[in-house]
Design an enzyme around this catalytic site. Structure first.
Site, short mmCIF file in Angstrom:
data_model
loop_
_atom_site.label_atom_id
_atom_site.label_comp_id
_atom_site.label_asym_id
_atom_site.label_seq_id
_atom_site.Cartn_x
_atom_site.Cartn_y
_atom_site.Cartn_z
N LYS A 77 0.82 -1.22 0.00
CA LYS A 77 0.00 0.00 0.00
C LYS A 77 0.86 1.28 0.00
O LYS A 77 2.07 1.23 0.28
CB LYS A 77 -0.93 -0.03 1.22
CG LYS A 77 -1.98 -1.14 1.16
CD LYS A 77 -2.93 -1.05 2.36
CE LYS A 77 -4.01 -2.12 2.30
NZ LYS A 77 -4.96 -2.02 3.44
N TYR A 100 -12.31 -1.69 -3.48
CA TYR A 100 -12.78 -1.82 -2.10
C TYR A 100 -14.30 -1.63 -1.99
O TYR A 100 -14.81 -1.28 -0.93
CB TYR A 100 -12.06 -0.83 -1.19
CG TYR A 100 -10.73 -1.35 -0.63
CD1 TYR A 100 -10.69 -2.53 0.12
CD2 TYR A 100 -9.54 -0.67 -0.81
CE1 TYR A 100 -9.49 -3.01 0.65
CE2 TYR A 100 -8.33 -1.14 -0.28
CZ TYR A 100 -8.33 -2.31 0.45
OH TYR A 100 -7.15 -2.79 0.99
N ASN A 112 -1.98 0.48 6.71
CA ASN A 112 -1.44 -0.76 7.27
C ASN A 112 -0.61 -1.59 6.29
O ASN A 112 -0.52 -2.80 6.40
CB ASN A 112 -2.56 -1.58 7.93
CG ASN A 112 -3.65 -1.97 6.95
OD1 ASN A 112 -3.55 -1.66 5.76
ND2 ASN A 112 -4.67 -2.64 7.43
N HIS A 129 -2.29 -5.35 1.65
CA HIS A 129 -3.59 -6.00 1.49
C HIS A 129 -3.35 -7.44 1.07
O HIS A 129 -2.43 -7.71 0.29
CB HIS A 129 -4.43 -5.32 0.39
CG HIS A 129 -5.52 -6.22 -0.14
ND1 HIS A 129 -6.73 -6.36 0.50
CD2 HIS A 129 -5.54 -7.07 -1.20
CE1 HIS A 129 -7.46 -7.25 -0.18
NE2 HIS A 129 -6.77 -7.69 -1.21
N GLU A 170 -9.69 -10.66 -7.61
CA GLU A 170 -8.72 -9.57 -7.47
C GLU A 170 -7.55 -9.75 -8.45
O GLU A 170 -7.08 -8.78 -9.05
CB GLU A 170 -8.24 -9.49 -6.02
CG GLU A 170 -9.36 -9.03 -5.09
CD GLU A 170 -9.03 -9.13 -3.61
OE1 GLU A 170 -9.91 -8.80 -2.80
OE2 GLU A 170 -7.90 -9.53 -3.25
#
Ligand code: ATP
Ligand code: MG
Length: 140
Positions: free
Chosen positions: A11, A51, A114, A117, A128
């Site tokens: 990320k 998302y 964080n 993913h 995905e």
């Protein structure tokens, strides 16, 4: 357990801090093979599609802004039980609750920023992977 593929994202908080290699080293040490990888910069709308499952959550707008704020690295990881293995290496969503040695414990800044993913089930992994990669880009 069979060999599986899972989808992973490094990320913006992590790419920004130059942590791509450090995070990839964690995957490889855990026996996960990076069989596809590219660095891209999502628009907020593209992040929103990815998302969409969280569209009703209070943090959705902030999450989409964040995912579009800097480049990300999208990847396909392959290995025995790869989906569960990757989630183990990632650690809990909230870094304050993540186990020692996990990516989120070591690198994540907050529950939102964080660092990684990972897909949560075989169906989402397949969806995905197909959203970001063509079959030609998966080199096992
Ligand atoms: P991911 O789907 O990114 O692998 P996850 O499965 O551990 O993470 P989810 O519940 O699916 O967690 O949440 C998706 C992402 O939304 C989280 O990784 C985090 O970036 C963000 N997020 C989750 N909860 C919060 C929260 N309370 N506040 C801000 N952001 C959050
Ligand atoms: Mg999730």
């Amino acid at each position: 357990m069979a060999v599986q593929r899972t989808f992973s994202i490094i990320k913006p908080d992590a790419t920004k801090r130059n942590l791509t290699g450090a995070i990839n080293a964690k995957f490889e040490a855990a026996g996960l093979r990076i069989v596809a990888q590219k660095r891209i910069h999502l628009t907020k709308a593209q992040a929103g599609v990815f998302y969409a499952v969280h569209a009703e959550r209070p943090f959705y707008d902030e999450l989409c802004e964040f995912m579009a704020s800097e480049p990300i690295v999208v990847q396909v990881l392959e290995g025995e039980d790869a989906i569960a293995k990757n989630r183990e290496v990632m650690g809990a969503t909230n870094p304050a609750e993540a186990d020692e040695g996990t990516i989120r414990k070591e690198f994540a800044l907050s529950i939102g920023e964080n660092s990684v993913h990972g897909s949560d089930a075989p169906e989402t992994a397949a969806e995905e992977i197909a959203y970001f990669f063509s079959g030609l880009e998966l080199v096992g």
